[in-house]
Design a protein around this motif. Structure first.
Motif, PDB file in Angstrom:
ATOM      1  N   TYR A 193      -1.172  39.664   1.246  1.00 57.50           N
ATOM      2  CA  TYR A 193       0.203  39.844   0.783  1.00 57.50           C
ATOM      3  C   TYR A 193       1.196  38.999   1.572  1.00 57.50           C
ATOM      4  O   TYR A 193       2.156  38.474   0.999  1.00 57.50           O
ATOM      5  CB  TYR A 193       0.577  41.328   0.816  1.00 57.50           C
ATOM      6  N   SER A 194       0.962  38.821   2.870  1.00 57.81           N
ATOM      7  CA  SER A 194       1.848  37.960   3.669  1.00 57.81           C
ATOM      8  C   SER A 194       1.812  36.526   3.158  1.00 57.81           C
ATOM      9  O   SER A 194       2.857  35.894   2.960  1.00 57.81           O
ATOM     10  CB  SER A 194       1.425  37.987   5.147  1.00 57.81           C
ATOM     11  N   LEU A 195       0.609  36.008   2.930  1.00 55.47           N
ATOM     12  CA  LEU A 195       0.470  34.617   2.482  1.00 55.47           C
ATOM     13  C   LEU A 195       1.030  34.403   1.085  1.00 55.47           C
ATOM     14  O   LEU A 195       1.692  33.397   0.824  1.00 55.47           O
ATOM     15  CB  LEU A 195      -1.001  34.199   2.530  1.00 55.47           C
ATOM     16  N   THR A 196       0.771  35.348   0.176  1.00 54.31           N
ATOM     17  CA  THR A 196       1.273  35.163  -1.191  1.00 54.31           C
ATOM     18  C   THR A 196       2.799  35.218  -1.220  1.00 54.31           C
ATOM     19  O   THR A 196       3.434  34.460  -1.955  1.00 54.31           O
ATOM     20  CB  THR A 196       0.683  36.191  -2.176  1.00 54.31           C
ATOM     21  N   GLU A 197       3.393  36.088  -0.402  1.00 50.75           N
ATOM     22  CA  GLU A 197       4.855  36.156  -0.362  1.00 50.75           C
ATOM     23  C   GLU A 197       5.457  34.856   0.173  1.00 50.75           C
ATOM     24  O   GLU A 197       6.438  34.349  -0.365  1.00 50.75           O
ATOM     25  CB  GLU A 197       5.325  37.349   0.471  1.00 50.75           C
ATOM     26  N   ILE A 198       4.867  34.328   1.234  1.00 49.18           N
ATOM     27  CA  ILE A 198       5.368  33.065   1.803  1.00 49.18           C
ATOM     28  C   ILE A 198       5.225  31.942   0.771  1.00 49.18           C
ATOM     29  O   ILE A 198       6.130  31.126   0.591  1.00 49.18           O
ATOM     30  CB  ILE A 198       4.615  32.722   3.103  1.00 49.18           C
TER      31      ILE A 198
END
Length: 196
Positions: free
Chosen positions: A90-95
């Motif tokens: 989720y961190s990577l997809t948001e970034i």
């Protein structure tokens, strides 16, 4: 489609994939030497082979031409990002979604809502700008974000159920779904040790 048509056609998709791979590799790093753990275990990528493109178009009821491949297929270029924990996905997809030059074409969150068979992954298709001598065009790249346990399960399920003919498919599918749940619980236990 001829071999020559195929190789000319996939070049910008390959370029888009390479651009996005470079970006994902950069995202996996921490700026300014922070000591937080890196979120990515590894990154895999591929371009669909000519035969695979043609078969997919035929399955969709379309003639296997370059024009139809461009119009009806969004997974010609593919990247799989294997993370350690769900939080990393989720961190990577948001970034990634905050990068203003990318276009989000479609998202499917099979992490929060797994498929009935137990499959878990986060799929996102992004349009990547490819600049050439004669202009710029966006090309789609499909990214699958998985944790190590999700990837292990998906790889084994594919090998067991789709690479072999079985008479006991339903029984095996039910057992594999149970293993998906077990792996999810194990992953949660490991996450406790890291404060994830």
């Amino acid at each position: 489609m001829t071999n020559e048509q195929y190789h000319t056609f996939i070049q910008p998709y390959s370029d888009a994939k390479e651009i996005l791979c470079a970006r994902l590799n950069v995202l996996a790093h921490n700026l300014y030497g922070k000591t937080a753990a890196h979120p990515v275990h590894n990154i895999q990528h591929r371009i669909k082979q000519k035969e695979s493109i043609e078969n997919k178009l035929i399955k969709k009821g379309k003639e296997p031409t370059v024009i139809n491949a461009k119009d009806y297929l969004q997974d010609i270029a593919g990247i799989r990002v294997i993370c350690y924990f769900t939080k990393d996905i989720y961190s990577l997809t948001e970034i990634l979604k905050f990068q203003s030059d990318l276009i989000i074409i479609r998202e499917c969150d099979y992490v929060a809502s797994p498929k009935p068979n137990g499959y878990r992954s986060y799929h996102i298709i992004v349009g990547v700008p490819v600049y050439c001598m004669d202009g710029m065009e966006y090309f789609p790249v499909e990214i699958q974000f998985r944790t190590m346990s999700m990837d292990f399960w998906a790889s084994m399920e594919h090998r067991i159920l789709y690479k072999t003919k079985r008479d006991d498919r339903e029984q095996i599918a039910a057992e594999l779904k149970g293993y998906a749940n077990t792996l999810m619980e194990i992953e949660k236990q490991f996450a406790k040790y890291t404060g994830e």
